[in-house]
Design an enzyme around this catalytic site. Structure first.
Site: not given
Length: 587
Positions: A74, A201, A215, A227, A235, A319
């Site tokens: 504001e 990939w 992320r 993983t 990450l 993930e």
């Protein structure tokens, strides 16, 4: 508790016939939500605030809150609008929460001569809900609330935008767990890796860039042990901003590699959650690397999310692979689905135009126990977008909790979360600045003027800014002096803490030699200044006379109370000491 953000969930009780004026005002509300979204990931654990000031068809000022402790939306908007703000209307995506002082949302609008305020949604936190609206109306401003005072199809759509931009906070307030998002990339035949486990990939570079953005909007990223072993991920956000989500690894047995990218905590923190007693020697190895290890009696997604709630997290990005995804969904934790991320907080999923085949190749979601197609979980509010060669499918899983928070009674609140207790006469917990006593936090957005070594006064945005910078004051090294300046000008207390802690980990030689013996006194001086110059804070502190004050951080064993009350609670002790001093002066 139902949390549906489908269009039907926002249908007001009465729909008035749309008119041009409602359409224009709905657009301004949407714009306020749109610019509020610019701070996503930086304001956490606080709301995303946006403000648009308009006169008729003309916008005269805009602003958004970058992070807690920075100039409010504001104030930015009225500074941009200047004299044109007199008699104008301010459109806010959410009710303001801070009503004290000269540079707050409420005072900024009043001083600028705003005559009317349109609020998208009321504040979801019980102790703030309606407070800003009452303050504005008390000062003679007309305040209209979307969906209550303004009702039309256009307003309904604008209201939906306001819910979405603060979905994590609204969901957390309603459900007492953080908002969860599931992200994965899969081939056209539904595989997240080849039969060999190779997965790099699947998606395109454009899609991976979206992952980094996602992320950066999250407080924590969760992966499973598979993983870590298979992909050795970092990450990190890599989006150029100042926010780095915490990396959380879930592993029951701690069958994890001794060397992994996630054990490097120089850029972002890592927490490993495991079952009690698992591989004690490996736990010590992780601790020696700066990785935090948290044990649970029984490790499951629900308990981990409750722990994340206790740490004040709003948004969690999952993930993980299909083995962990299935129990997370079964626990009712996944509210957004990404088969790759997207621009805003909705439900997303990405599909790469590739076919890998393989009878044993893993899929995104493990066994859910469903045997008929009629049992399948449906997405609502489904949308599609092309990202490079990939297709993003987004939507919300059903059933999803209601986005409008159910405000619990005082007794229910006490039973659910002691940190937001309003009427506990014996122990008062505080942690985040959104708590009823959150102003006690060293992260609260209250400017300080502190004496420096030369006898002059220096302004510090928060107690945390001052505290972190003092670690390096007096050290005869250019890097130490540069660290002090970086921390001083950090845009938020969260960013100041990150800078100070990172520098301390990476360059312990730059920390003043007497820091461990002086840090309590540094915090005491900053707190005393804060509670001396803000009368309403002083009154709040004195009102707690007879109660024990506990900083409820579950992970800070020095300043906080710790997860199971094993912490030293030095912040609470200092506040009680100050309270005694102030009471002695007043008597």
């Amino acid at each position: 508790m139902a949390f549906s953000i489908a269009a039907a969930a926002f249908s007001p009780a009465i729909i008035c016939k749309a008119n041009n004026n409602h359409t224009l005002e709905a657009n301004y509300i949407k714009r306020a939500a749109e610019i509020a979204d610019k701070s996503a990931g930086f304001t956490s654990p606080h709301p995303n605030f946006g403000c648009v000031i308009a006169v008729g068809n003309n916008v005269v000022g805009e602003g958004f809150l970058y992070a807690q402790g920075t100039k409010c939306a504001e104030l930015q908007a009225v500074e941009e609008g200047g004299e044109l703000c007199r008699g104008a209307t301010a459109f806010l995506n959410m009710e303001p929460g801070d009503c004290h002082g000269d540079q707050t949302s409420v005072s900024s609008l009043i001083k600028a001569g705003i005559s009317r305020v349109v609020v998208g949604v009321r504040h979801p936190l019980q102790h703030l809900r309606g407070k800003g609206i009452r303050s504005l109306r008390h000062q003679g401003l007309r305040v209209d609330v979307a969906g209550e005072d303004l009702q039309s199809k256009a307003i309904q759509e604008a209201l939906k935008s306001c819910f979405l931009v603060n979905a994590p906070l609204l969901y957390r307030a309603a459900s007492r767990v953080p908002f969860s998002v599931l992200k994965y990339a899969m081939t056209l035949d539904g595989k997240i890796a080849a039969s060999s486990g190779h997965a790099s990939w699947i998606s395109s570079k454009q899609s991976r860039n979206r992952v980094f953005e996602l992320r950066g909007r999250s407080d924590a990223v969760i992966v499973g042990g598979n993983t870590v072993r298979r992909d050795d991920p970092r990450l990190t956000a890599r989006h150029g901003g100042g926010h780095f989500p915490v990396r959380i690894v879930m592993s029951q047995t701690l069958n994890l590699p001794e060397v992994a990218n996630l054990w490097d905590v120089s850029e972002a923190r890592t927490i490993v959650v495991t079952q009690r007693g698992a591989r004690r020697t490996f736990q010590k190895l992780l601790a020696s690397k700066g990785v935090e290890v948290v044990e649970f009696d029984i490790l499951n997604p629900r308990d981990v999310m409750e722990y994340c709630y206790d740490r004040g997290y709003l948004s969690i990005l999952w993930e993980c692979g299909g083995t962990l995804t299935a129990p997370a969904i079964s626990s009712g934790l996944i509210h957004q689905l990404y088969t790759e991320p997207a621009r805003c907080m909705q439900v997303f999923a990405f599909v790469a135009p590739k076919i890998i085949g393989g009878e044993n190749a893993p899929s995104p979601v493990g066994e859910l126990g469903m045997v008929e197609m009629t049992q399948a979980l449906n997405l609502i509010d489904v949308s599609y977008e092309q990202i490079g060669p990939d297709i993003l499918v987004s939507g919300f899983l059903q059933p999803i909790p209601d986005l409008t928070p159910v405000i619990p009674s005082a007794n229910e609140t006490s039973a659910i979360d002691p940190s937001v207790t309003l009427y506990d006469a014996d122990i008062i917990f505080f942690y985040k600045t959104w708590d009823p006593y959150g102003a006690f936090s060293n992260f609260s957005p209250h400017l300080l003027r502190m004496l420096d070594e030369n006898g002059g006064y220096v302004k510090w945005p928060t107690v945390e800014h001052y505290y972190q910078a003092r670690k390096f004051v007096g050290v005869d090294d250019p890097l130490a002096r540069d660290s002090v300046e970086q921390i001083k000008h950090a845009k938020s207390p969260e960013e100041a803490a990150r800078l100070g802690r990172t520098m301390q980990r990476q360059h312990i030689n730059l920390v003043r030699s007497d820091w461990e013996t002086e840090k309590i006194d540094v915090m005491y001086r900053a707190l005393k200044c804060k509670f001396s110059i803000y009368p309403h804070l002083n009154s709040m502190l004195l009102s707690t006379a007879g109660s024990v004050l506990v900083e409820a951080s579950p992970h800070d064993l020095f300043w906080g109370g710790g997860r199971d009350g094993e912490g030293l609670n030095y912040l609470g002790r200092l506040l009680m000491q100050l309270r005694s001093e102030f009471l002695g002066e007043s008597s």
